[in-house]
Design a protein around this motif. Structure first.
Motif, mmCIF file in Angstrom:
data_model
loop_
_atom_site.group_PDB
_atom_site.id
_atom_site.type_symbol
_atom_site.label_atom_id
_atom_site.label_comp_id
_atom_site.label_asym_id
_atom_site.label_seq_id
_atom_site.Cartn_x
_atom_site.Cartn_y
_atom_site.Cartn_z
ATOM 1 N N VAL A 1 -0.449 5.632 7.458
ATOM 2 C CA VAL A 1 0.602 4.859 6.784
ATOM 3 C C VAL A 1 1.862 5.702 6.659
ATOM 4 N N LYS A 2 1.695 6.985 6.322
ATOM 5 C CA LYS A 2 2.845 7.882 6.191
ATOM 6 C C LYS A 2 3.587 8.030 7.518
ATOM 7 N N LYS A 3 2.830 8.059 8.607
ATOM 8 C CA LYS A 3 3.424 8.281 9.918
ATOM 9 C C LYS A 3 3.973 7.007 10.542
ATOM 10 N N ARG A 4 3.229 5.905 10.410
ATOM 11 C CA ARG A 4 3.575 4.670 11.119
ATOM 12 C C ARG A 4 4.112 3.567 10.218
ATOM 13 N N GLY A 5 4.013 3.763 8.907
ATOM 14 C CA GLY A 5 4.468 2.734 7.987
ATOM 15 C C GLY A 5 3.400 1.689 7.734
ATOM 16 N N LEU A 6 3.721 0.767 6.849
ATOM 17 C CA LEU A 6 2.796 -0.307 6.502
ATOM 18 C C LEU A 6 3.005 -1.476 7.449
ATOM 19 N N ASN A 7 1.984 -1.806 8.212
ATOM 20 C CA ASN A 7 2.034 -2.919 9.159
ATOM 21 C C ASN A 7 0.665 -3.589 9.183
ATOM 22 N N PRO A 8 0.492 -4.682 9.922
ATOM 23 C CA PRO A 8 -0.818 -5.351 9.927
ATOM 24 C C PRO A 8 -1.981 -4.437 10.290
ATOM 25 N N LEU B 1 -16.619 7.994 -13.415
ATOM 26 C CA LEU B 1 -15.659 8.433 -12.403
ATOM 27 C C LEU B 1 -15.655 7.484 -11.206
ATOM 28 N N LEU B 2 -16.854 7.087 -10.769
ATOM 29 C CA LEU B 2 -16.928 6.206 -9.604
ATOM 30 C C LEU B 2 -16.455 4.791 -9.943
ATOM 31 N N LEU B 3 -16.796 4.309 -11.142
ATOM 32 C CA LEU B 3 -16.344 2.978 -11.553
ATOM 33 C C LEU B 3 -14.817 2.929 -11.665
ATOM 34 N N ILE B 4 -14.240 3.961 -12.263
ATOM 35 C CA ILE B 4 -12.784 3.993 -12.404
ATOM 36 C C ILE B 4 -12.121 4.107 -11.043
ATOM 37 N N SER B 5 -12.731 4.885 -10.130
ATOM 38 C CA SER B 5 -12.152 5.018 -8.792
ATOM 39 C C SER B 5 -12.172 3.691 -8.053
ATOM 40 N N SER B 6 -13.188 2.880 -8.299
ATOM 41 C CA SER B 6 -13.249 1.557 -7.682
ATOM 42 C C SER B 6 -12.124 0.670 -8.221
ATOM 43 N N PHE B 7 -11.854 0.807 -9.523
ATOM 44 C CA PHE B 7 -10.770 0.042 -10.142
ATOM 45 C C PHE B 7 -9.417 0.465 -9.581
ATOM 46 N N THR B 8 -9.199 1.776 -9.468
ATOM 47 C CA THR B 8 -7.909 2.248 -8.943
ATOM 48 C C THR B 8 -7.753 1.892 -7.463
ATOM 49 N N SER B 9 -8.875 1.853 -6.741
ATOM 50 C CA SER B 9 -8.822 1.402 -5.348
ATOM 51 C C SER B 9 -8.361 -0.057 -5.283
ATOM 52 N N GLY B 10 -8.861 -0.863 -6.216
ATOM 53 C CA GLY B 10 -8.418 -2.262 -6.284
ATOM 54 C C GLY B 10 -6.934 -2.366 -6.613
ATOM 55 N N LEU B 11 -6.452 -1.483 -7.486
ATOM 56 C CA LEU B 11 -5.030 -1.481 -7.815
ATOM 57 C C LEU B 11 -4.178 -1.113 -6.600
ATOM 58 N N SER B 12 -4.698 -0.227 -5.751
ATOM 59 C CA SER B 12 -3.956 0.150 -4.543
ATOM 60 C C SER B 12 -3.818 -1.051 -3.603
ATOM 61 N N ILE B 13 -4.870 -1.870 -3.519
ATOM 62 C CA ILE B 13 -4.794 -3.065 -2.673
ATOM 63 C C ILE B 13 -3.837 -4.078 -3.278
ATOM 64 N N ASN B 14 -3.775 -4.132 -4.602
ATOM 65 C CA ASN B 14 -2.806 -5.018 -5.255
ATOM 66 C C ASN B 14 -1.380 -4.615 -4.888
ATOM 67 N N GLU B 15 -1.129 -3.300 -4.844
ATOM 68 C CA GLU B 15 0.191 -2.827 -4.435
ATOM 69 C C GLU B 15 0.424 -3.057 -2.937
ATOM 70 N N LEU B 16 -0.644 -2.997 -2.154
ATOM 71 C CA LEU B 16 -0.535 -3.338 -0.731
ATOM 72 C C LEU B 16 -0.062 -4.769 -0.566
ATOM 73 N N ARG B 17 -0.624 -5.664 -1.364
ATOM 74 C CA ARG B 17 -0.215 -7.075 -1.303
ATOM 75 C C ARG B 17 1.289 -7.224 -1.589
ATOM 76 N N LYS B 18 1.789 -6.368 -2.485
ATOM 77 C CA LYS B 18 3.215 -6.411 -2.832
ATOM 78 C C LYS B 18 4.068 -5.609 -1.843
ATOM 79 N N ARG B 19 3.376 -4.908 -0.910
ATOM 80 C CA ARG B 19 4.033 -4.035 0.070
ATOM 81 C C ARG B 19 4.822 -2.916 -0.611
ATOM 82 N N ASN B 20 4.281 -2.469 -1.730
ATOM 83 C CA ASN B 20 4.877 -1.363 -2.478
ATOM 84 C C ASN B 20 4.137 -0.079 -2.077
#
Length: 203
Positions: A162-169, A73-92
């Motif tokens: 993020v929900k309130k202020r949006g994605l910014n630096p 569970l913890l290993l998979i959560s680390s992987f999905t956390s990495g996927l979230s940062i990948n989407e951050l890079r795409k600003r998705n």
């Protein structure tokens, strides 16, 4: 917010402000302090692990199937956390939020199983005050579990921002450091799994 001049468009969003760069560097320093904390607790555990008189041995009460599921569970959560940062890079933002929610669900599943394990161990006579081994066991695993709880709350708070202020630096920086923290907790758990559970099972 101080902005870096001549920003390369390929620069990750969280590094596009001077304050963001400083905060990320400061967080690495903070992780150094966390490493020192866990190193001290691990040293305490290894110093006390032979003190098993008056209580059940870890090999008698540990449920490795449960522990392996917790680890997955913890290993998979680390992987999905990495996927979230990948989407951050795409600003998705939408996909990023989905992966963060999945990360939180896996983290909550880990906590639930850890609490269930503690209850089982206490019923088997392995409470925190039973002997030196179990005292150090609960200190180590409990400290890690507390950090996981903090990590879950941290990610939730950043998601609300993020929900309130949006994605910014600024929000991107907070997402990035929360992901680093989550990976760190996964890294620590690998050592817990190896030194506490695996070695405990072989006596």
């Amino acid at each position: 917010m101080a902005q870096s001049t001549n920003i390369d468009p390929n620069t990750p969003l969280e590094y596009q402000s001077d304050i963001g760069k400083l905060n990320i560097f400061g967080f690495w320093v903070f992780l150094g302090a966390e490493i020192a904390l866990f190193a001290t607790i691990f040293a305490t555990f290894f110093a006390l692990k032979a003190g098993t008189m008056g209580g059940p041995l870890p090999s008698e009460v540990f449920d490795m199937k449960n522990t392996i599921i917790m680890t997955l569970l913890l290993l998979i959560s680390s992987f999905t956390s990495g996927l979230s940062i990948n989407e951050l890079r795409k600003r998705n933002v939408k996909s990023m939020m989905v992966w963060l929610i999945i990360t939180l669900l896996f983290g909550l599943g880990f906590l639930y199983m850890e609490i269930t394990e503690f209850i089982h161990l206490v019923h088997e006579g392995a409470a925190m005050g039973t002997n030196a081994f179990w005292s150090s066991f609960y200190l180590l695993t409990g400290t890690h579990g507390l950090h996981v709880s903090v990590g879950i709350l941290w990610i939730l708070l950043v998601m609300f921002q993020v929900k309130k202020r949006g994605l910014n630096p600024d929000t991107a920086k907070k997402l990035f450091v929360s992901s680093l923290y989550w990976h760190f907790l996964d890294f620590v758990w690998i050592f817990v799994f190896t030194s506490v559970y695996l070695l405990g099972m072989v006596g």
